[in-house]
Design an enzyme around this catalytic site. Structure first.
Site, PDB file in Angstrom:
ATOM      1  N   PRO A   1       0.833  -1.206   0.000  1.00  0.00           N
ATOM      2  CA  PRO A   1       0.000   0.000   0.000  1.00  0.00           C
ATOM      3  C   PRO A   1       0.880   1.274   0.000  1.00  0.00           C
ATOM      4  O   PRO A   1       1.870   1.330   0.725  1.00  0.00           O
ATOM      5  CB  PRO A   1      -0.798  -0.108   1.303  1.00  0.00           C
TER       6      PRO A   1
ATOM      7  N   GLY B   1       3.341   3.787   5.440  1.00  0.00           N
ATOM      8  CA  GLY B   1       4.316   3.418   6.473  1.00  0.00           C
ATOM      9  C   GLY B   1       4.954   2.062   6.263  1.00  0.00           C
ATOM     10  O   GLY B   1       5.710   1.589   7.101  1.00  0.00           O
ATOM     11  N   LEU B   2       4.652   1.403   5.130  1.00  0.00           N
ATOM     12  CA  LEU B   2       5.182   0.054   4.905  1.00  0.00           C
ATOM     13  C   LEU B   2       6.343   0.028   3.901  1.00  0.00           C
ATOM     14  O   LEU B   2       6.725  -1.035   3.423  1.00  0.00           O
ATOM     15  CB  LEU B   2       4.061  -0.898   4.458  1.00  0.00           C
ATOM     16  N   GLY B   3       6.866   1.186   3.577  1.00  0.00           N
ATOM     17  CA  GLY B   3       8.101   1.226   2.769  1.00  0.00           C
ATOM     18  C   GLY B   3       7.900   1.050   1.277  1.00  0.00           C
ATOM     19  O   GLY B   3       8.812   0.582   0.593  1.00  0.00           O
ATOM     20  N   SER B   4       6.729   1.451   0.751  1.00  0.00           N
ATOM     21  CA  SER B   4       6.485   1.190  -0.675  1.00  0.00           C
ATOM     22  C   SER B   4       7.502   1.915  -1.572  1.00  0.00           C
ATOM     23  O   SER B   4       8.052   1.316  -2.499  1.00  0.00           O
ATOM     24  CB  SER B   4       5.048   1.546  -1.068  1.00  0.00           C
TER      25      SER B   4
ATOM     26  N   ASP C   1      14.762   2.698   6.757  1.00  0.00           N
ATOM     27  CA  ASP C   1      13.864   2.070   5.773  1.00  0.00           C
ATOM     28  C   ASP C   1      14.653   1.377   4.661  1.00  0.00           C
ATOM     29  O   ASP C   1      14.431   0.203   4.357  1.00  0.00           O
ATOM     30  CB  ASP C   1      12.913   3.116   5.162  1.00  0.00           C
TER      31      ASP C   1
END
Ligand code: MEV
Length: 312
Positions: free
Chosen positions: A99, A103-106, A150
């Site tokens: 997504p 916050g998930l590092g895309s 990250d």
């Protein structure tokens, strides 16, 4: 055709304070990935790169993008690092199941996947540290003061104990450890969140330094809890970290709602993950309860949920 991919990431403990030199723990999220494919084009000028990134609605030639566009920047950086001065026209196709702005590092995963695919295509391997360093240059576009956590966890694809400016310490988690991830659906803008914390720190340095110190202590205790396989302690430390993030002003009512839902349906602990002010939360759970906690999060408004085993 040459293809490569890179994983998403979760910050387990220590976001924001890590920008100010405190330790943090991050784990890879291999269930969601960005992929990059490179193919030589039969036609097209030498050096031309066709970019197809349907997830962000981009279908264009590299030279039409501003040099500080994240996709342009990473292609230029890889060429420079590999000393590729000229090459037949290429197509670069980028897809991601991570997504966006959550916050998930895309963005980081897209950079690392491109670095891997291009270096493979041109037959010049880059080690993990080099991949991470190139992705770090793109992180700087997103916000001026990235800690580097990250790009490190995404490039290493291993849990890392990270302190800014020091060599990262990859580690493995010995105990079966299950996290449930829940997306608020609210965009998490890293540069806004990091910028807000910086302004607040400038306005009241003593208070924020004390908050960062307390987060650093939580991280140290978290590292010890992981080593000892003490998940109850880790869960409680995640709760403490969340309270400190809330005090720092980077939580949101949507995040709080999901965190509350996870805790009241049996999670061992829960917190936001990443820059916050939206994006994803994580809950540490008993594997047997992951399904019911995912359902509880969905009932509380989560737009997307995922169960991830981050243990051995
Ligand atoms: C974002 O994933 C983590 C932050 O600590 C920013 C950074 O470390 O660069 C909020």
């Amino acid at each position: 055709m040459t293809a490569a991919s890179a994983c998403g990431k979760i910050i387990l403990l220590g976001e924001h304070a890590v920008v100010y030199g405190r330790p943090a723990l991050a784990v890879p999220l291999p269930q969601v990935r960005a992929t990059a494919e490179v193919e030589t084009l039969e036609q097209g000028e030498a050096g031309a790169v066709r970019i197809e990134a349907p997830d962000v609605g981009l279908s264009t030639w590299l030279h039409t993008l501003k040099p500080d566009h994240p996709l342009a920047k990473i292609v230029h950086m890889v060429r420079q690092a590999l000393k590729i001065e000229d090459h037949p026209a290429l197509e670069l196709r980028v897809r991601s199941s991570i997504p966006v702005a959550s916050g998930l590092g895309s963005g980081t995963a897209v950079s690392v996947a491109i670095v891997r695919a291009l270096s493979k295509h041109w037959g010049v391997p880059l080690n993990t540290e080099q991949q991470s360093a190139l992705a770090y240059e793109v992180e700087k576009l997103h916000h001026g003061t990235p800690s580097g956590i990250d790009n490190t966890v995404v490039a290493y694809e291993q849990p890392v104990h990270f302190i800014r400016g020091e060599a990262p310490k990859p580690f493995s988690i010995g105990t079966s450890t299950t996290l449930v991830v829940g997306d608020t659906g609210q965009r998490s803008n890293t540069s806004v969140a990091v910028g807000n914390v910086r302004k607040a720190w400038q306005a009241d340095t003593a208070r924020y330094e004390a908050l960062f110190d307390r987060i650093g202590e939580v991280v140290d205790r978290g590292r010890a809890a992981i080593k000892a396989g003490d998940l109850a302690a880790l869960g409680s430390l995640m709760d403490q970290n969340q309270a400190l993030l809330q005090e720092m002003g980077v939580s949101s009512s949507e995040l709080e709602m999901l965190i509350k839902a996870a805790r009241s349906s049996g999670a061992l602990g829960a917190k936001l993950s990443g820059a916050g002010m939206g994006g994803n939360m994580i809950a540490l759970v008993d594997a047997a309860e992951a399904g019911s906690i995912e359902k509880a999060l969905q009932a509380a408004g989560a737009k997307w949920t995922l169960t991830a085993e981050v243990g051995p």
